[in-house]
Write a protein that holds these residues in place. Structure first.
Motif, PDB file in Angstrom:
ATOM      1  N   GLY A  70      34.803  37.801  50.469  1.00 36.69           N
ATOM      2  CA  GLY A  70      33.819  36.899  51.608  1.00 36.69           C
ATOM      3  C   GLY A  70      35.015  36.259  52.235  1.00 36.69           C
ATOM      4  N   PHE A  71      35.788  35.472  51.800  1.00 32.99           N
ATOM      5  CA  PHE A  71      36.643  34.515  52.620  1.00 32.99           C
ATOM      6  C   PHE A  71      37.514  35.633  53.704  1.00 32.99           C
ATOM      7  N   PHE A  72      37.940  36.600  53.079  1.00 36.70           N
ATOM      8  CA  PHE A  72      38.521  37.683  54.098  1.00 36.70           C
ATOM      9  C   PHE A  72      37.823  38.177  55.125  1.00 36.70           C
ATOM     10  N   ALA A  73      36.287  38.289  54.839  1.00 35.93           N
ATOM     11  CA  ALA A  73      35.382  38.887  56.106  1.00 35.93           C
ATOM     12  C   ALA A  73      35.501  38.047  56.712  1.00 35.93           C
ATOM     13  N   GLU A  74      35.693  36.739  56.973  1.00 33.75           N
ATOM     14  CA  GLU A  74      35.545  35.957  58.076  1.00 33.75           C
ATOM     15  C   GLU A  74      36.764  35.233  58.381  1.00 33.75           C
ATOM     16  N   ASN A  75      37.801  36.191  58.221  1.00 34.32           N
ATOM     17  CA  ASN A  75      39.284  35.800  58.786  1.00 34.32           C
ATOM     18  C   ASN A  75      39.341  35.988  59.966  1.00 34.32           C
ATOM     19  N   PRO A  76      39.391  35.114  61.043  1.00 34.57           N
ATOM     20  CA  PRO A  76      39.875  35.347  62.662  1.00 34.57           C
ATOM     21  C   PRO A  76      41.019  35.924  62.666  1.00 34.57           C
ATOM     22  N   TYR A  77      41.972  35.829  61.795  1.00 31.90           N
ATOM     23  CA  TYR A  77      43.294  36.134  62.278  1.00 31.90           C
ATOM     24  C   TYR A  77      43.668  37.657  61.677  1.00 31.90           C
ATOM     25  N   ALA A  78      42.727  38.261  60.820  1.00 29.59           N
ATOM     26  CA  ALA A  78      42.787  39.478  60.553  1.00 29.59           C
ATOM     27  C   ALA A  78      42.491  40.532  61.464  1.00 29.59           C
ATOM     28  N   ASP A  79      43.023  41.536  61.441  1.00 33.04           N
ATOM     29  CA  ASP A  79      42.835  42.809  62.168  1.00 33.04           C
ATOM     30  C   ASP A  79      41.519  43.149  62.240  1.00 33.04           C
ATOM     31  N   PRO A  80      40.470  43.314  63.114  1.00 31.22           N
ATOM     32  CA  PRO A  80      39.248  43.888  62.764  1.00 31.22           C
ATOM     33  C   PRO A  80      38.992  45.116  61.918  1.00 31.22           C
ATOM     34  N   GLU A  81      40.141  45.985  62.010  1.00 33.78           N
ATOM     35  CA  GLU A  81      40.061  47.316  61.326  1.00 33.78           C
ATOM     36  C   GLU A  81      40.233  46.908  59.888  1.00 33.78           C
ATOM     37  N   GLN A  82      40.858  45.839  59.418  1.00 32.45           N
ATOM     38  CA  GLN A  82      41.199  45.395  58.124  1.00 32.45           C
ATOM     39  C   GLN A  82      39.664  44.951  57.700  1.00 32.45           C
ATOM     40  N   ARG A  83      39.237  43.871  58.515  1.00 26.40           N
ATOM     41  CA  ARG A  83      37.778  43.197  58.114  1.00 26.40           C
ATOM     42  C   ARG A  83      36.956  44.306  57.777  1.00 26.40           C
ATOM     43  N   ALA A  84      36.849  45.349  58.716  1.00 27.07           N
ATOM     44  CA  ALA A  84      35.935  46.479  58.533  1.00 27.07           C
ATOM     45  C   ALA A  84      35.805  47.199  57.286  1.00 27.07           C
ATOM     46  N   ARG A  85      37.114  47.123  56.475  1.00 29.27           N
ATOM     47  CA  ARG A  85      36.885  47.814  55.337  1.00 29.27           C
ATOM     48  C   ARG A  85      36.081  46.935  54.171  1.00 29.27           C
ATOM     49  N   LEU A  86      35.276  46.188  54.472  1.00 26.50           N
ATOM     50  CA  LEU A  86      34.459  45.385  53.594  1.00 26.50           C
ATOM     51  C   LEU A  86      32.847  45.639  54.171  1.00 26.50           C
ATOM     52  N   VAL A  87      32.695  46.710  55.048  1.00 24.92           N
ATOM     53  CA  VAL A  87      31.499  47.036  55.643  1.00 24.92           C
ATOM     54  C   VAL A  87      30.544  47.444  54.546  1.00 24.92           C
ATOM     55  N   ASP A  88      30.779  48.175  53.411  1.00 29.55           N
ATOM     56  CA  ASP A  88      30.211  48.581  52.545  1.00 29.55           C
ATOM     57  C   ASP A  88      30.062  47.815  51.214  1.00 29.55           C
ATOM     58  N   ASP A  89      30.603  46.459  51.259  1.00 28.59           N
ATOM     59  CA  ASP A  89      30.759  45.651  50.042  1.00 28.59           C
ATOM     60  C   ASP A  89      29.476  45.771  49.251  1.00 28.59           C
ATOM     61  N   PRO A  90      29.456  45.839  48.007  1.00 27.56           N
ATOM     62  CA  PRO A  90      28.586  45.687  46.977  1.00 27.56           C
ATOM     63  C   PRO A  90      27.705  44.254  47.218  1.00 27.56           C
ATOM     64  N   GLU A  91      28.336  43.297  47.543  1.00 24.57           N
ATOM     65  CA  GLU A  91      27.823  42.061  47.275  1.00 24.57           C
ATOM     66  C   GLU A  91      27.112  41.499  48.905  1.00 24.57           C
ATOM     67  N   TYR A  92      25.939  40.938  48.698  1.00 28.20           N
ATOM     68  CA  TYR A  92      25.045  40.616  49.846  1.00 28.20           C
ATOM     69  C   TYR A  92      25.917  39.423  50.599  1.00 28.20           C
ATOM     70  N   ARG A  93      26.314  38.539  49.831  1.00 25.81           N
ATOM     71  CA  ARG A  93      27.184  37.441  50.696  1.00 25.81           C
ATOM     72  C   ARG A  93      28.424  37.827  51.391  1.00 25.81           C
ATOM     73  N   VAL A  94      29.318  39.016  50.919  1.00 24.56           N
ATOM     74  CA  VAL A  94      30.503  39.611  51.648  1.00 24.56           C
ATOM     75  C   VAL A  94      29.785  39.977  52.762  1.00 24.56           C
ATOM     76  N   ARG A  95      28.813  40.973  52.849  1.00 23.36           N
ATOM     77  CA  ARG A  95      28.213  41.541  53.981  1.00 23.36           C
ATOM     78  C   ARG A  95      27.717  40.680  54.912  1.00 23.36           C
ATOM     79  N   GLY A  96      27.340  39.436  54.542  1.00 23.03           N
ATOM     80  CA  GLY A  96      26.640  38.585  55.424  1.00 23.03           C
ATOM     81  C   GLY A  96      27.668  38.020  56.319  1.00 23.03           C
ATOM     82  N   ARG A  97      28.781  37.515  55.417  1.00 26.13           N
ATOM     83  CA  ARG A  97      29.856  36.950  56.190  1.00 26.13           C
ATOM     84  C   ARG A  97      30.512  37.901  57.283  1.00 26.13           C
ATOM     85  N   LEU A  98      30.547  39.176  56.854  1.00 25.96           N
ATOM     86  CA  LEU A  98      31.187  40.124  57.738  1.00 25.96           C
ATOM     87  C   LEU A  98      30.528  40.183  59.072  1.00 25.96           C
ATOM     88  N   SER A  99      29.063  40.229  58.870  1.00 24.13           N
ATOM     89  CA  SER A  99      28.420  40.227  60.200  1.00 24.13           C
ATOM     90  C   SER A  99      28.271  39.070  61.114  1.00 24.13           C
TER      91      SER A  99
END
Length: 500
Positions: A70-99
């Motif tokens: 979840g920390f990585f899902a909200e990282n503004p320094y990461a390339d969006p393509e890297q953050r996008a790898r979490l789109v199907d994360d099994p945990e609700y809170r990770v998906r919430g941070r990515l969105s």
């Protein structure tokens, strides 16, 4: 636990490792060891607060702890393509941070997620995640949503506020869409749009008490004469910019006793000649200033108005939300060549300003023009950027230093400036003398001390000493001149402290 509480709970050894986690020179092996740390604070800094090399990103995405992902899902320094790898994360809170849009700082601004990722979120995420998704949608996808193959994307793209901007063919297609939910959304948007343009419907829908729906209807709805009469005594400032107001209402508003109302009316593009003449000599300086930039005025008419432009405004970076929407080049040139500073400021904020106008406005007599050019134009010259920083001390000042043309040498001369923000400039100098860096670690300003502790020209003995400083230890540990051997020693020492 929120990020502030995580930081506050971290002990001295953890804080040193936080610095190592943020160290741009830390080897991949060091970063992977920190990723395995038991400290949430260390993993938060590593995954949220810096760009990461691909092998570390691979490990973060596969990390068993959802909080870490979840920390990585909200990282503004990461390339969006890297953050996008979490789109199907099994945990609700990770998906919430990515969105949600990642937090930004003075230099790093959030970027949209890839279109396919946004589509995946719309199609598969819980509805309570979608309301924050807006700023993560690229302009291209936003325009294409109403005709997208995905039913859920089309539904999300249909709304009353944009219905009027759609072509008749697109509207007809949405109303006749093969999916009943799309048809339902299109019909609701069409009805809302049409009711907003029906004065009888607006009267029927208008709440008697002050609230958001009342504000929206008075600002954008078609207004019947009796509604206008009531609003003139209670909410004139709301109807002052309503484009459905007839000429006789505009005339009444232009003579309203409240200068805020007259200021709003002065910006109306449909303002008649009589109203323009009256507002040009209005007793309120704010009204005269608002009228002085009216598009119907000639340069001579502007010059005849007694207006004053303040210099102490906020001259900010203006994010480009849709790079495919280009300004009218003739209008931009006219603004750039105008004698009116506010019009030149409009031109200065345009990213597509041609080179001859960039050169012209870089020497403009108005501070706002110069700073807006520096904040927003990709080709702003180095001398202008430095001058802007030295002359401007308002909002987004430090953003200027993130410009690719901002000078990185010759700044050491500012190390003794009385303004701490200017002293910080010295710490951007790659050739800063080591003794100056050392001295600035003892500066009275905490941000100057923090920057100095990270400067790669800081002497090794001072870096070592600061590793035991309660305030600056994590800054010193983030210094790229810190030897890798010391990084391993700090990891080992922290591990020993964690052992029972």
């Amino acid at each position: 636990m929120n990020p502030e509480a995580i930081w506050e709970a971290a002990g001295p050894a953890e804080r040193r490792l936080i610095g190592v986690a943020l160290n741009p020179a830390a080897p991949v092996d060091v970063l992977l060891r920190l990723l395995a740390s038991e400290s949430a604070a260390v993993r938060m800094a590593l995954c949220r607060d810096r760009a990461l090399p691909d092998p570390v990103v691979d490990a973060v995405v596969a990390h068993p702890d959802g909080t870490t992902r979840g920390f990585f899902a909200e990282n503004p320094y990461a390339d969006p393509e890297q953050r996008a790898r979490l789109v199907d994360d099994p945990e609700y809170r990770v998906r919430g941070r990515l969105s949600r849009e990642p937090r930004a700082d003075d230099v790093c601004l959030p970027r949209p997620l890839p279109d396919r990722t946004v589509v995946r979120i719309i199609e598969t995420y819980e509805s309570d995640f979608l309301w924050e998704l807006n700023r993560l949608i690229s302009p291209g996808l936003r325009r294409a949503m109403v005709t997208h193959p995905s039913v859920k994307v089309r539904i999300m793209g249909v709304n009353a506020s944009s219905w009027g901007s759609l072509t008749a063919g697109v509207r007809d297609a949405l109303v006749a869409d093969p999916d009943p939910e799309v048809r339902k959304a299109a019909d609701a948007s069409r009805r809302s749009y049409e009711r907003l343009r029906d004065s009888d419907a607006v009267r029927e829908d208008l709440p008697a008490h002050h609230c958001h729906p009342r504000t929206h209807l008075l600002r954008y709805g078609a207004l019947a004469p009796d509604v206008v009469a009531e609003a003139l005594s209670q909410d004139a400032w709301l109807i002052a910019a309503n484009d459905s107001a007839p000429p006789e209402t505009v005339a009444l508003l232009a003579a309203h006793p409240d200068p805020e109302v007259r200021t709003r009316v002065a910006a109306r593009p449909d303002l008649g000649p009589a109203e323009r003449r009256a507002l040009a000599v209005d007793p309120d300086p704010g009204v005269r200033l608002a009228l002085s930039v009216h598009p119907a005025l000639s340069e001579a008419e502007r010059a005849a108005i007694d207006y004053e432009v303040e210099q102490d405004g906020a001259y900010c970076h203006w994010p480009v939300y849709d790079p495919e929407v280009l300004p009218d080049p003739e209008q931009v040139r006219a603004h750039a060549l105008s004698a009116h500073p506010l019009l030149r400021r409009r031109a200065a904020g345009e990213r597509h300003l041609p080179a001859d106008l960039v050169a012209l406005l870089a020497d403009d007599t108005d501070l706002g023009v110069r700073v807006l050019l520096g904040q927003n134009h990709p080709d702003a010259p180095a001398a202008l950027l430095l001058r802007c920083f030295l002359e401007y001390n308002g909002r987004d000042r430090w953003h200027l230093t993130g410009h690719g043309n901002f000078p990185r040498t010759g700044l050491a001369r500012f190390a003794g400036d009385e303004d701490p923000a200017v002293r910080r400039l010295a710490l951007l100098d790659a050739e800063l003398p080591p003794d100056t860096a050392d001295r600035l670690t003892r500066d009275p300003d905490p941000q100057v001390r923090a920057d100095a502790a990270r400067h790669p020209r800081l002497p090794q003995d001072r870096i070592a000493a600061l590793l035991d400083d309660p305030e600056l230890a994590h800054r010193a540990a983030a210094n790229p001149a810190l030897p890798a051997t010391t990084m391993y020693e700090l990891i080992a020492a922290a591990g020993q402290q964690q052992q029972p």
